[in-house]
Design a protein around this motif. Structure first.
Motif, PDB file in Angstrom:
ATOM      1  N   MET A 122       3.899  13.886  18.713  1.00 43.93           N
ATOM      2  CA  MET A 122       3.947  13.670  17.251  1.00 43.93           C
ATOM      3  C   MET A 122       3.973  14.993  16.485  1.00 43.93           C
ATOM      4  O   MET A 122       4.285  15.013  15.310  1.00 43.93           O
ATOM      5  CB  MET A 122       2.767  12.814  16.794  1.00 43.93           C
ATOM      6  N   ALA A 135      -3.209   2.975  15.378  1.00 42.19           N
ATOM      7  CA  ALA A 135      -2.001   3.506  16.014  1.00 42.19           C
ATOM      8  C   ALA A 135      -2.343   4.334  17.246  1.00 42.19           C
ATOM      9  O   ALA A 135      -1.678   4.235  18.284  1.00 42.19           O
ATOM     10  CB  ALA A 135      -1.211   4.349  15.016  1.00 42.19           C
ATOM     11  N   ARG A 143      -5.983  -1.346  -1.161  1.00 42.10           N
ATOM     12  CA  ARG A 143      -6.598  -0.518  -0.112  1.00 42.10           C
ATOM     13  C   ARG A 143      -7.990  -1.054   0.227  1.00 42.10           C
ATOM     14  O   ARG A 143      -8.378  -1.130   1.390  1.00 42.10           O
ATOM     15  CB  ARG A 143      -6.658   0.936  -0.561  1.00 42.10           C
ATOM     16  N   GLY A 166       3.412  -0.672  10.219  1.00 49.26           N
ATOM     17  CA  GLY A 166       2.538  -0.838  11.371  1.00 49.26           C
ATOM     18  C   GLY A 166       3.234  -0.895  12.710  1.00 49.26           C
ATOM     19  O   GLY A 166       2.560  -0.901  13.736  1.00 49.26           O
ATOM     20  N   LEU A 216       0.797  -1.236   0.000  1.00 53.51           N
ATOM     21  CA  LEU A 216       0.000   0.000   0.000  1.00 53.51           C
ATOM     22  C   LEU A 216       0.825   1.279   0.000  1.00 53.51           C
ATOM     23  O   LEU A 216       0.461   2.254  -0.640  1.00 53.51           O
ATOM     24  CB  LEU A 216      -0.870   0.024   1.266  1.00 53.51           C
ATOM     25  N   LEU A 217       1.924   1.252   0.730  1.00 55.55           N
ATOM     26  CA  LEU A 217       2.687   2.479   0.899  1.00 55.55           C
ATOM     27  C   LEU A 217       3.295   2.966  -0.405  1.00 55.55           C
ATOM     28  O   LEU A 217       3.426   4.165  -0.634  1.00 55.55           O
ATOM     29  CB  LEU A 217       3.799   2.208   1.932  1.00 55.55           C
TER      30      LEU A 217
HETATM   31  C1  HEM Z   1       0.507   5.647   5.425  1.00 57.59           C
HETATM   32  C2  HEM Z   1       1.938   7.851   9.490  1.00 57.59           C
HETATM   33  C3  HEM Z   1       0.935   3.830  12.042  1.00 57.59           C
HETATM   34  C4  HEM Z   1       0.007   1.505   7.919  1.00 57.59           C
HETATM   35  C5  HEM Z   1       0.914   6.610   6.319  1.00 57.59           C
HETATM   36  C6  HEM Z   1       1.126   7.997   5.989  1.00 57.59           C
HETATM   37  C7  HEM Z   1       1.542   8.612   7.125  1.00 57.59           C
HETATM   38  C8  HEM Z   1       1.574   7.616   8.185  1.00 57.59           C
HETATM   39  C9  HEM Z   1       1.909  10.081   7.275  1.00 57.59           C
HETATM   40  C10 HEM Z   1       0.910   8.663   4.624  1.00 57.59           C
HETATM   41  C11 HEM Z   1       2.142   8.611   3.760  1.00 57.59           C
HETATM   42  C12 HEM Z   1       1.945   9.371   2.459  1.00 57.59           C
HETATM   43  O1  HEM Z   1       0.887   9.964   2.212  1.00 57.59           O
HETATM   44  O2  HEM Z   1       2.877   9.382   1.635  1.00 57.59           O
HETATM   45  C13 HEM Z   1       1.835   6.924  10.528  1.00 57.59           C
HETATM   46  C14 HEM Z   1       2.174   7.205  11.907  1.00 57.59           C
HETATM   47  C15 HEM Z   1       1.880   6.072  12.621  1.00 57.59           C
HETATM   48  C16 HEM Z   1       1.367   5.092  11.689  1.00 57.59           C
HETATM   49  C17 HEM Z   1       2.752   8.520  12.424  1.00 57.59           C
HETATM   50  C18 HEM Z   1       2.024   5.788  14.100  1.00 57.59           C
HETATM   51  C19 HEM Z   1       2.094   6.699  15.041  1.00 57.59           C
HETATM   52  C20 HEM Z   1       0.504   2.876  11.162  1.00 57.59           C
HETATM   53  C21 HEM Z   1      -0.009   1.574  11.525  1.00 57.59           C
HETATM   54  C22 HEM Z   1      -0.265   0.915  10.347  1.00 57.59           C
HETATM   55  C23 HEM Z   1       0.090   1.806   9.259  1.00 57.59           C
HETATM   56  C24 HEM Z   1      -0.223   1.086  12.946  1.00 57.59           C
HETATM   57  C25 HEM Z   1      -0.807  -0.475  10.113  1.00 57.59           C
HETATM   58  C26 HEM Z   1      -0.987  -1.371  11.013  1.00 57.59           C
HETATM   59  C27 HEM Z   1       0.117   2.430   6.898  1.00 57.59           C
HETATM   60  C28 HEM Z   1      -0.080   2.091   5.494  1.00 57.59           C
HETATM   61  C29 HEM Z   1       0.051   3.292   4.778  1.00 57.59           C
HETATM   62  C30 HEM Z   1       0.329   4.328   5.758  1.00 57.59           C
HETATM   63  C31 HEM Z   1      -0.380   0.720   4.930  1.00 57.59           C
HETATM   64  C32 HEM Z   1      -0.119   3.491   3.268  1.00 57.59           C
HETATM   65  C33 HEM Z   1      -1.562   3.844   3.018  1.00 57.59           C
HETATM   66  C34 HEM Z   1      -1.907   4.102   1.553  1.00 57.59           C
HETATM   67  O3  HEM Z   1      -1.117   4.716   0.841  1.00 57.59           O
HETATM   68  O4  HEM Z   1      -3.007   3.686   1.171  1.00 57.59           O
HETATM   69  N1  HEM Z   1       1.170   6.404   7.669  1.00 57.59           N
HETATM   70  N2  HEM Z   1       1.376   5.650  10.441  1.00 57.59           N
HETATM   71  N3  HEM Z   1       0.525   2.988   9.794  1.00 57.59           N
HETATM   72  N4  HEM Z   1       0.359   3.773   7.020  1.00 57.59           N
HETATM   73 FE1  HEM Z   1       0.752   4.734   8.734  1.00 57.59          FE
END
Ligand code: HEM
Length: 435
Positions: free
Chosen positions: A307, A389, A92, A250, A80-81
């Motif tokens: 944060m 989160a 997604r 995650g 996904l990322l």
């Molecule tokens: C995407 C932050 C925890 C899974 C992102 C993005 C940010 C972010 C800013 C967007 C990136 C972009 O737009 O380029 C955070 C922070 C977390 C956290 C600060 C904890 C404090 C988690 C957890 C999971 C997760 C717990 C899964 C268990 C994902 C995934 C994406 C993502 C899969 C991609 C989503 C997409 O593009 O559809 N995260 N995240 N994250 N995060 Fe998190």
């Protein structure tokens, strides 16, 4: 912004240490900077809420993940990322239901149980590495709650592999013009990159193989969703990419958020006293639960403020598909836009006393612009795990505050390292006092 030889110097700095370069550009040129890249394209460092709103939400159809994610994509593939277009949409749709609020609520007891076991083992008076312990707890939670797998024992090896992978991703920034095959060749020469890839692949393979052997059972979890055998199942490679992405995205981010929070609390005893008072009043002796979240406003404010100062996902980068006007900045097709939560969160026009730790900013009515605060990004690529989160971080922090007080070893400085995530550059020695 800079031009000519000056611009070349900034690019060199950016390839070495992106956050250092972005911070330097922000201080020198302000919150809308243009750094020329070639005759046509440039990199724009835009740090006002209206920029974030435009690129991530209003005009998101004109933006794709930037070329700077290409090195990471070599490791995470179609997860996904790092995926785009139809592949991203399909993944997604598959993943999102596992993070619906009712599921996250149901995860709470499992999260709290893992945290309580981890914290319960800390002896009074011991000095521990808070960063390693937070990584262990968050990896354990993701493993058990999302994948039904025991991963905690692998947390140190995963941590090392992840550090190598992130360092490689920054080294790869200078070689993105080579394309994926070229980057793969470069990574063969980067010490640790191959080992990191193999190590992480091994863990992912174990998670998938265990489930294939055991078959689905009980409540279907995230892994069951990913392995669903319907008319459009994920290929083996896609499954591997997605499990790896969710495992990494995650746990490391949440671990970093918690570690920075513990460091800040050790420096701001009044905020910690208030946290302990709130937790003592709300939790009692049992395990905290999802319903406690609303009763722990200070705990949540502490995490939000932590944060703000140390957003684990410290930069969000996109390439423009067509020419655009981003709140006054003329952007040509193919140019890169950097929206850095780190810079936005410290913009003095938006945050009084931007360097100060003041959780009370996040209590009650808040009148700042909507996209001034972006720890989880925005628009359709917003973090899929955001409520997971937050739930996890509040439960873990509340349990720590009830059981123990952690003090940073005297005289220890905690420099940060900003690669893919913003985290402490070194182990974080903290002394445990059981309460
Ligand atoms: C995407 C932050 C925890 C899974 C992102 C993005 C940010 C972010 C800013 C967007 C990136 C972009 O737009 O380029 C955070 C922070 C977390 C956290 C600060 C904890 C404090 C988690 C957890 C999971 C997760 C717990 C899964 C268990 C994902 C995934 C994406 C993502 C899969 C991609 C989503 C997409 O593009 O559809 N995260 N995240 N994250 N995060 Fe998190």
């Amino acid at each position: 912004g800079p031009s000519g030889a000056e611009a070349v110097r900034w690019w060199a700095r950016m390839m070495r240490d992106p956050m250092d370069a972005y911070g330097g550009l922000f201080r020198r040129y302000g919150d809308a900077v243009r750094l020329p890249r070639d005759r046509r394209r440039a990199l724009y460092l835009l740090s006002r809420p209206e920029h974030a709103e435009h690129v991530l939400v209003a005009k998101q159809d004109n933006y794709v993940k930037a070329f700077t994610y290409r090195p990471l994509r070599v490791f995470l593939g179609d997860g996904l990322l790092t995926s785009e277009g139809e592949t991203w949409r399909r993944h997604r749709r598959l993943v999102q239901p596992a993070f619906a609020q009712r599921h996250v609520t149901a995860f709470a007891p499992g999260m709290a149980g893992v945290a309580a076991r981890g914290i319960g083992r800390w002896p009074d008076g011991v000095m521990l590495d808070a960063a390693a312990h937070m990584r262990r707890i968050t990896l354990d939670i993701v493993g058990r709650v999302l994948f039904g797998s025991e991963l905690a024992a692998e947390s140190d090896a995963t941590g090392r592999a992840l550090a190598d992978l992130q360092r490689s991703a920054v080294i790869g920034l200078g070689a993105t013009f080579l394309g994926d095959a070229g980057l793969r060749r470069v990574f063969r020469l980067v010490p640790g990159a191959q080992r990191a890839g193999a190590q992480l692949d091994g863990i992912v393979r174990r998670v998938i193989d265990e489930r294939r052997e055991a078959g689905p059972g009980g409540e279907p979890d995230l892994l069951d969703l990913l392995m669903r055998d319907d008319d459009a199942p994920l290929s083996d490679a896609e499954l591997r990419d997605e499990v790896l992405t969710l495992l990494l995205a995650g746990h490391e981010t949440t671990a970093a958020a918690l570690t920075w929070t513990l460091i800040l609390l050790s420096r701001y005893p009044a905020a910690r006293d208030r946290l302990e008072a709130e937790v003592d009043e709300v939790l009692g002796d049992g395990l905290p639960d999802a319903k406690d979240l609303d009763r722990l406003p200070w705990t949540r404010a502490v995490l939000s403020e932590s944060m703000r100062l140390y957003p684990p996902a410290w930069t969000i980068e996109r390439d423009a598909v067509a020419d655009d006007d981003v709140a006054g900045a003329e952007v040509s097709a193919g140019s890169t836009i950097v929206i850095s939560p780190y810079l936005l969160h410290r913009n003095p026009d938006l945050w009084p006393d931007p360097e100060g730790f003041r959780p009370e900013r996040f209590l009650g009515e808040q009148d700042r612009p909507r996209h001034a605060y972006l720890p989880f990004g925005g628009g359709r690529r917003i973090c899929v795990g955001a409520s997971f989160a937050m739930m996890e971080a509040v439960l873990v922090l509340a349990l720590i505050a009830r059981e123990a007080r952690l003090d940073l070893a005297p005289g220890v400085a905690v420099p940060s390292r900003a690669e893919v995530t913003l985290r402490p550059a070194r182990p974080v020695p903290m002394r445990v006092s059981r309460r």
